[in-house]
Design a protein around this motif. Structure first.
Motif, short mmCIF file in Angstrom:
data_model
loop_
_atom_site.label_atom_id
_atom_site.label_comp_id
_atom_site.label_asym_id
_atom_site.label_seq_id
_atom_site.Cartn_x
_atom_site.Cartn_y
_atom_site.Cartn_z
N GLY A 104 32.76 41.07 38.85
CA GLY A 104 31.42 41.18 38.56
C GLY A 104 30.92 41.35 40.35
O GLY A 104 31.66 41.57 41.27
N GLY A 105 29.58 41.39 40.32
CA GLY A 105 29.01 41.54 41.58
C GLY A 105 28.72 40.26 42.53
O GLY A 105 29.22 39.32 42.12
N ASP A 106 27.59 40.30 43.40
CA ASP A 106 27.54 39.02 44.11
C ASP A 106 27.30 37.93 43.53
O ASP A 106 27.50 36.82 43.74
CB ASP A 106 26.69 39.40 45.43
N GLY A 107 26.33 37.85 42.35
CA GLY A 107 25.60 37.05 41.56
C GLY A 107 27.17 36.00 40.87
O GLY A 107 27.07 34.91 40.81
N THR A 108 27.77 36.96 40.31
CA THR A 108 29.15 36.77 39.58
C THR A 108 29.88 35.82 40.65
O THR A 108 30.40 34.66 40.44
CB THR A 108 29.90 37.91 39.04
N ILE A 109 30.26 36.41 41.80
CA ILE A 109 30.93 35.58 42.64
C ILE A 109 30.43 34.19 43.11
O ILE A 109 30.93 33.20 43.43
CB ILE A 109 31.48 36.65 44.08
N THR A 110 29.03 34.20 43.19
CA THR A 110 28.17 33.06 43.69
C THR A 110 28.51 31.96 42.53
O THR A 110 28.74 31.01 43.04
CB THR A 110 26.42 33.45 43.83
N GLY A 111 28.22 32.34 41.34
CA GLY A 111 28.54 31.61 40.29
C GLY A 111 30.00 30.96 40.51
O GLY A 111 30.02 29.61 40.14
N ALA A 112 30.97 31.85 40.64
CA ALA A 112 32.40 31.29 40.70
C ALA A 112 32.44 30.30 41.77
O ALA A 112 33.26 29.30 41.62
CB ALA A 112 33.09 32.51 40.96
N LYS A 113 32.12 30.57 42.83
CA LYS A 113 32.15 29.81 44.07
C LYS A 113 31.76 28.38 43.67
O LYS A 113 32.41 27.22 43.94
CB LYS A 113 31.22 30.39 45.16
N ILE A 114 30.28 28.28 43.06
CA ILE A 114 29.81 27.00 42.78
C ILE A 114 30.47 26.20 41.58
O ILE A 114 30.92 24.97 41.65
CB ILE A 114 28.32 27.30 42.32
N PHE A 115 30.84 26.89 40.87
CA PHE A 115 31.79 26.19 39.46
C PHE A 115 33.35 25.85 40.04
O PHE A 115 33.58 24.66 39.68
CB PHE A 115 31.98 27.48 38.67
N ALA A 116 33.82 26.62 41.01
CA ALA A 116 35.27 26.42 41.55
C ALA A 116 34.80 24.98 42.34
O ALA A 116 35.76 24.13 42.44
CB ALA A 116 35.75 27.44 42.52
N GLU A 117 33.80 24.73 43.20
CA GLU A 117 33.63 23.76 44.07
C GLU A 117 33.43 22.65 43.22
O GLU A 117 33.77 21.45 43.40
CB GLU A 117 32.66 24.10 45.06
N GLU A 118 32.63 22.70 41.95
CA GLU A 118 32.47 21.70 41.30
C GLU A 118 33.26 20.95 40.53
O GLU A 118 33.53 19.65 40.60
CB GLU A 118 31.35 21.98 40.31
N PHE A 119 34.14 21.72 40.28
CA PHE A 119 35.34 21.25 39.19
C PHE A 119 36.83 21.43 39.47
O PHE A 119 37.67 21.09 38.91
CB PHE A 119 35.05 21.93 37.83
N ASP A 120 36.96 21.86 40.77
CA ASP A 120 38.35 22.14 41.48
C ASP A 120 39.07 23.07 40.50
O ASP A 120 40.02 22.53 40.26
CB ASP A 120 38.78 20.90 41.63
N ILE A 121 38.59 23.98 40.15
CA ILE A 121 39.40 25.04 39.40
C ILE A 121 39.70 26.34 40.00
O ILE A 121 38.94 26.81 41.06
CB ILE A 121 38.40 25.68 38.29
N PRO A 122 40.90 26.82 40.01
CA PRO A 122 41.32 28.02 40.66
C PRO A 122 40.68 29.20 40.20
O PRO A 122 40.65 29.50 38.82
CB PRO A 122 42.93 28.07 40.64
N ILE A 123 40.02 29.76 41.06
CA ILE A 123 39.14 30.93 40.70
C ILE A 123 39.39 32.38 41.53
O ILE A 123 39.40 31.97 42.52
CB ILE A 123 37.71 30.81 40.34
N VAL A 124 39.78 33.30 41.02
CA VAL A 124 39.83 34.61 41.66
C VAL A 124 38.88 35.54 41.32
O VAL A 124 38.58 35.85 40.23
CB VAL A 124 41.22 35.28 41.65
N GLY A 125 38.08 36.08 42.31
CA GLY A 125 36.96 37.20 41.89
C GLY A 125 37.72 38.61 42.43
O GLY A 125 38.30 38.93 43.17
N LEU A 126 37.01 39.48 41.36
CA LEU A 126 37.29 40.74 41.60
C LEU A 126 35.80 41.51 41.90
O LEU A 126 35.12 41.37 41.18
CB LEU A 126 38.08 41.65 40.54
#
Ligand code: ATP
Length: 326
Positions: A104-126
């Protein structure tokens, strides 16, 4: 770090041509490596509602040429709340999803960043957005197709602009970035591009008129990025009516047309390379990064840098439009 056995994939925000090619590449590369894949419907919304389906290699057959996204997409405000993300995390655990690939775009990457930090999940964005406004990659998935759609449309408008000796403002997408307007202008031989990057402290419309842009021409096409800073095509046409009534201005807003259509070869190749690289990144233990391509090579950029808006249109391309439109 726990080993990854199952990944979830989602597309979020505005759809972009080439998202399907990316879904295909992520799915097939994961399956090639023996991982299972779950498709999450409607972006972060599906993670919250639990709309998640098992993906096999043939789940992504015959989609590389299709625009849009087979996973659907949505804008999900609930994911912006801590409660929404907690529900999403619980659903991930329930489904046995160890890592996520988000497109997704910048909103999607922002959401991924917050989610990854909160729950310590590996996330890769495209980077999947027609706007090309993410740093860490030369181009984003969908940008090239949208640019070609703009070229097609403007070539057609040129015929009528020339016949009627009119000034056409053609509004294109790109609310934070003028890539589509600027490079669209170069590719169509437009007289000017009015973009947010050049607006600060500048009145681009006045400069355009003062420079006598129609001196020896019988039509003019100006590509305008939709950003409020530029006034958009409607705002500019209104100004022309009030301040420069000697010109006959017309407006065309390309709108959602720009998101549609079969992806170009460049977007299919970009999406395929990025999708495969997302899985390679997770295999290497990378997390919370966006995969991009710079100068032909795969790059990993931390989410915060991808969102930094440090990438900007080339100043020399702004000059180029001016030079080539004399
Ligand atoms: P496009 O560039 O095409 O508009 P986008 O990814 O920027 O795509 P957005 O609507 O901005 O599209 O974001 C997509 C989704 O990402 C949102 O609907 C929301 O679910 C999630 N999101 C965006 N910002 C945040 C945030 N601050 N916190 C949590 N989630 C977010």
């Amino acid at each position: 770090m726990a080993t990854i056995k199952c990944i979830g994939i989602l597309t979020s925000g505005g759809d972009a041509p080439g998202m399907n090619a990316a879904i295909r590449a992520v799915t097939r590369t994961a399956r090639f490596n023996g991982w299972s894949v779950k498709g999450i419907m409607r972006g972060y919304k599906g993670l919250i509602t639990g709309e998640i389906i098992e993906f096999h290699s043939n789940s992504v057959s015959n989609i590389i040429q299709r625009g849009g996204t087979i996973l659907k997409t949505a804008r999900c405000n609930e994911f912006k709340t801590a409660e929404g993300r907690e529900t999403a995390f619980q659903n991930m655990k329930k489904e046995g999803i160890d890592a996520l690939v988000v497109i997704g775009g910048d909103g999607t990457i922002t959401g991924a960043k917050i989610f990854a930090e909160e729950f310590d999940i590996p996330i890769v964005g495209l980077p999947g957005t027609i706007d090309n406004d993410l740093s860490g990659t030369d181009t984003t998935i969908g940008y090239d197709t949208a640019l070609n759609t703009i070229v097609d449309a403007v070539d057609k408008l040129r015929d009528t602009a020339t016949s009627h000796e009119r000034l056409f403002f053609v509004e294109v997408m790109g609310h934070t970035a003028g890539y589509l307007a600027l490079n669209g202008a170069i590719a169509t031989g437009a007289e000017a591009a009015i973009i947010p990057e050049a607006e600060t402290g500048n009145d681009q419309l006045k400069a355009l008129i003062d420079n006598g842009f129609r001196k020896s021409k019988n039509s003019a096409i100006v590509l305008v990025a939709e950003n409020p800073a530029t006034g958009g095509a409607i705002g500019l046409a209104k100004r022309v009516e009030e301040e420069y009534p000697q010109y006959d201005a017309r407006v065309t807003i390309l709108g959602h047309l720009q998101r549609g259509g079969s992806p170009t070869a460049a977007d299919r190749i970009l999406a395929s390379r990025l999708g495969a690289a997302a899985i390679e990144a997770l295999k290497e233990g990378q997390r919370n990064i966006m995969v991009g391509i710079k100068n032909g090579e795969i790059t990993y950029t931390p989410f915060c840098q991808a969102l930094s808006h440090t990438k900007t249109v080339k100043q020399s391309n702004i000059e180029l439009v001016k030079i080539l439109s004399i």
